[in-house]
Scaffold this active site. Structure first.
Site, PDB file in Angstrom:
ATOM      1  N   ASP A 110       0.847  -1.088  -0.018  1.00 32.57           N
ATOM      2  CA  ASP A 110      -0.002  -0.037   0.083  1.00 32.57           C
ATOM      3  C   ASP A 110       1.067   1.112  -0.051  1.00 32.57           C
ATOM      4  O   ASP A 110       1.428   1.459   1.025  1.00 32.57           O
ATOM      5  CB  ASP A 110      -0.859  -0.025   1.282  1.00 32.57           C
ATOM      6  CG  ASP A 110      -1.743   1.249   1.322  1.00 32.57           C
ATOM      7  OD1 ASP A 110      -1.724   2.177   0.496  1.00 32.57           O
ATOM      8  OD2 ASP A 110      -2.632   1.394   2.393  1.00 32.57           O
ATOM      9  N   VAL A 111       0.822   1.956  -1.235  1.00 30.65           N
ATOM     10  CA  VAL A 111       1.972   3.299  -1.254  1.00 30.65           C
ATOM     11  C   VAL A 111       1.578   4.391  -0.374  1.00 30.65           C
ATOM     12  O   VAL A 111       2.466   4.837  -0.094  1.00 30.65           O
ATOM     13  CB  VAL A 111       1.911   3.475  -2.720  1.00 30.65           C
ATOM     14  CG1 VAL A 111       2.542   2.503  -3.531  1.00 30.65           C
ATOM     15  CG2 VAL A 111       0.736   4.185  -3.139  1.00 30.65           C
ATOM     16  N   TYR A 202      -9.920  14.639  -8.377  1.00 32.34           N
ATOM     17  CA  TYR A 202      -8.897  13.645  -9.242  1.00 32.34           C
ATOM     18  C   TYR A 202      -8.032  14.639  -9.966  1.00 32.34           C
ATOM     19  O   TYR A 202      -6.726  14.550  -9.916  1.00 32.34           O
ATOM     20  CB  TYR A 202      -9.808  12.707 -10.215  1.00 32.34           C
ATOM     21  CG  TYR A 202      -8.705  11.734 -10.833  1.00 32.34           C
ATOM     22  CD1 TYR A 202      -8.416  10.745 -10.165  1.00 32.34           C
ATOM     23  CD2 TYR A 202      -8.572  12.098 -12.213  1.00 32.34           C
ATOM     24  CE1 TYR A 202      -7.334   9.974 -11.109  1.00 32.34           C
ATOM     25  CE2 TYR A 202      -7.738  11.103 -12.876  1.00 32.34           C
ATOM     26  CZ  TYR A 202      -7.093  10.091 -12.284  1.00 32.34           C
ATOM     27  OH  TYR A 202      -6.206   9.361 -13.090  1.00 32.34           O
TER      28      TYR A 202
END
Length: 298
Positions: A110-111, A202
């Site tokens: 999980d970055v 986004y």
């Protein structure tokens, strides 16, 4: 320098985040085909994707991700389609990959977890001793019209698209500089270059990560590091299915695209290979739109 060597990544070690599916998977496969050893980091089936790129023979590297030891399994077939593009089409034959020196491993990670990301980068260094190219590709569009938790969604996207990339740069840029330089790439988006009716959050975070790439280009250029952003338009992946699978939406978007079609993951991968190779050695600080001319059109 031959044309082949100009676009070769032989001898490089690369990290690709979000490499299990879609554009990230195609970019990782392209780098492998160009001769790089690639570590795929992400939450999906990165081990299966790596196995496919390595001709089905991935080393089952135990990966520390979020404190857990995880072993990968080679499960993907070499001809599985990614969006509208087959990985087999990108990578060619298994023998060709071996001849070029390319290989891939998958590291579940999980970055947005700082400790897990640091452990994953350390594993790449321990395994291959260097880092030459980084593609920060992991992403998600969490916008939802009318959502009452819009700011929370924006925070989550900022953590994924910006904060995690800053962390990744802090972990990798000194290593790359110590090795003589390298390439740091971020996956931005056409939505970060124009206004958006639906995916506003986004677009905000994708614009921010493109600015990060410009900053890195200026700050780290004297140490031999090139940094660029790539901004794809609509690419035929699962991510873009709400547009590509909706006939009305698809017609409207294609009508705004001078080339009259959607892009493919392989076309984004080709740009990544170019920028990582000697052929891209004097390109830095740019945000490259891969959109069939959409941004330039009326």
């Amino acid at each position: 320098m031959t044309l082949e060597s100009m676009f070769s990544c032989a001898g490089q070690v690369a990290i690709v985040t979000g490499g299990a599916t879609g554009i990230g998977r195609a970019c990782a496969a392209g780098l492998v085909a160009a001769g790089a050893r690639v570590a795929l980091l992400g939450l999906g089936d990165v081990a299966g994707a790596a196995a496919e790129m390595s001709g089905g023979a991935v080393a089952a590297a135990g990966a520390v991700a979020g404190g857990a030891e995880i072993s990968g399994e080679a499960v993907a077939s070499a001809g599985e389609a990614v969006g509208a593009v087959s990985i087999g089409t990108i990578t060619g034959t298994d023998a060709g990959i071996a001849d070029a020196g390319g290989a891939a491993i998958g590291i579940p990670c999980d970055v947005t977890d700082a400790a897990a990301l640091a452990a994953a980068v350390a594993q790449v260094q321990d395994r291959w001793g260097r880092i030459d190219t980084v593609l920060a590709n992991a992403g998600a569009a969490l916008d939802e019209p009318g959502a009452t938790d819009a700011l929370d969604r924006l925070d989550r996207m900022f953590d994924l698209h910006v904060r995690s990339v800053v962390r990744l740069s802090e972990l990798t840029l000194p290593v790359m500089a110590a090795g003589g330089g390298g390439t740091f790439l971020v996956m931005s988006s056409l939505s970060g270059l124009r206004g958006n009716k639906v995916i506003g959050g986004y677009g905000i975070t994708k614009a921010a990560v493109a600015q990060l790439a410009r900053n890195i280009a200026v700050q780290w250029g004297p140490r031999g590091i090139r940094a660029n952003a790539l901004s794809p338009g609509v690419i035929t992946t699962e991510f873009a299915r709400p547009i590509t699978a909706d006939p009305e939406a698809a017609r409207a978007r294609v009508a705004k695209t001078p080339l009259g079609r959607f892009g493919t993951p392989a076309e984004v991968a080709a740009a990544v290979v170019w920028l990582a190779s000697p052929g891209g050695a004097f390109v830095s600080g740019q945000n490259i739109a891969i959109d069939g001319g959409t941004l330039a059109s009326d």
